[in-house]
Design a protein around this motif. Structure first.
Motif, PDB file in Angstrom:
ATOM      1  N   PRO A 154       0.828  -1.207   0.000  1.00  0.00           N
ATOM      2  CA  PRO A 154       0.000   0.000   0.000  1.00  0.00           C
ATOM      3  C   PRO A 154       0.864   1.259   0.000  1.00  0.00           C
ATOM      4  O   PRO A 154       1.900   1.332   0.663  1.00  0.00           O
ATOM      5  N   ALA A 155       0.418   2.268  -0.737  1.00  0.00           N
ATOM      6  CA  ALA A 155       1.174   3.509  -0.865  1.00  0.00           C
ATOM      7  C   ALA A 155       1.251   4.246   0.466  1.00  0.00           C
ATOM      8  O   ALA A 155       2.244   4.909   0.747  1.00  0.00           O
ATOM      9  N   GLU A 156       0.212   4.129   1.291  1.00  0.00           N
ATOM     10  CA  GLU A 156       0.224   4.804   2.586  1.00  0.00           C
ATOM     11  C   GLU A 156       1.341   4.258   3.469  1.00  0.00           C
ATOM     12  O   GLU A 156       2.002   4.996   4.190  1.00  0.00           O
ATOM     13  N   TRP A 157       1.540   2.959   3.412  1.00  0.00           N
ATOM     14  CA  TRP A 157       2.577   2.336   4.229  1.00  0.00           C
ATOM     15  C   TRP A 157       3.957   2.796   3.773  1.00  0.00           C
ATOM     16  O   TRP A 157       4.823   3.107   4.588  1.00  0.00           O
ATOM     17  N   ILE A 158       4.147   2.879   2.456  1.00  0.00           N
ATOM     18  CA  ILE A 158       5.428   3.332   1.919  1.00  0.00           C
ATOM     19  C   ILE A 158       5.674   4.787   2.319  1.00  0.00           C
ATOM     20  O   ILE A 158       6.780   5.156   2.744  1.00  0.00           O
ATOM     21  N   ALA A 159       4.652   5.621   2.203  1.00  0.00           N
ATOM     22  CA  ALA A 159       4.795   7.033   2.578  1.00  0.00           C
ATOM     23  C   ALA A 159       5.073   7.164   4.073  1.00  0.00           C
ATOM     24  O   ALA A 159       5.892   8.005   4.483  1.00  0.00           O
ATOM     25  N   TYR A 160       4.432   6.349   4.896  1.00  0.00           N
ATOM     26  CA  TYR A 160       4.657   6.383   6.347  1.00  0.00           C
ATOM     27  C   TYR A 160       6.099   6.008   6.679  1.00  0.00           C
ATOM     28  O   TYR A 160       6.769   6.700   7.462  1.00  0.00           O
TER      29      TYR A 160
END
Length: 176
Positions: A83-89
């Motif tokens: 997930p992109a959110e996890w990468i951004a986090y």
């Protein structure tokens, strides 16, 4: 033009002495001898702690970034879309801790370099970095809120902040 200046100087009869410097007058207040020694002692320990905590935070950040990158590679090899959110986090946390660790090392060196001075800037910067480290540790490190490692790290930074505030509060006396 150079001769005009030289001739004016020669005519005035002024003697130029390079070995005599004008006395430096300072009306700014200074620390007492006892407080000056306390300031040096505390600045040394604040600088050493900021430098070592910056190095430790940098080491942990690099280790966690390597683990996160390995986890992303495993997910990509297994065909699972991350997930992109996890990468951004992960990116934001790594960047935040990286900036705080580098700032901690720089401010630690800065405090060690200003042991014999009464500059306030490196001390204020140490308080800011300690506060940022407390916030990052308590918010972004996984685990329960009252994890002993999280509480211990936050308590160490709180003690450094208190030391720093104590240094900033040392009373200066007027020069006579």
């Amino acid at each position: 033009m150079g001769q005009e200046i030289r001739s004016q100087t020669d005519q005035s009869g002024a003697v130029e002495r390079l070995d005599v410097r004008p006395s430096r007058t300072t009306d700014a207040p200074v620390l007492t001898r006892h407080d000056e020694m306390r300031s040096r002692h505390w600045r040394f320990w604040v600088g050493l702690f900021e430098l070592s905590s910056g190095l430790l935070t940098c080491l942990v950040t690099v280790t966690n970034a390597a683990t996160g990158i390995g986890h992303l590679r495993n997910m990509a090899e297994s065909g699972v879309e991350s997930p992109a959110e996890w990468i951004a986090y992960v990116f934001a946390v790594t960047l935040g801790f990286g900036v705080v660790s580098i700032a901690g090392m720089v401010i630690g060196i800065w405090n060690l370099a200003t042991l014999k001075r009464t500059a306030r800037s490196p001390l204020i910067a140490a308080v800011v970095v300690s506060a940022a480290s407390i916030v990052l540790t308590m918010v972004f490190i996984d685990g329960p809120l009252f994890d002993p490692v999280k509480i211990g790290w936050a308590a160490l930074h709180a003690v450094v902040s208190l030391w720093t505030v104590a240094i900033l509060r040392l009373k200066k006396v007027p020069v006579r």
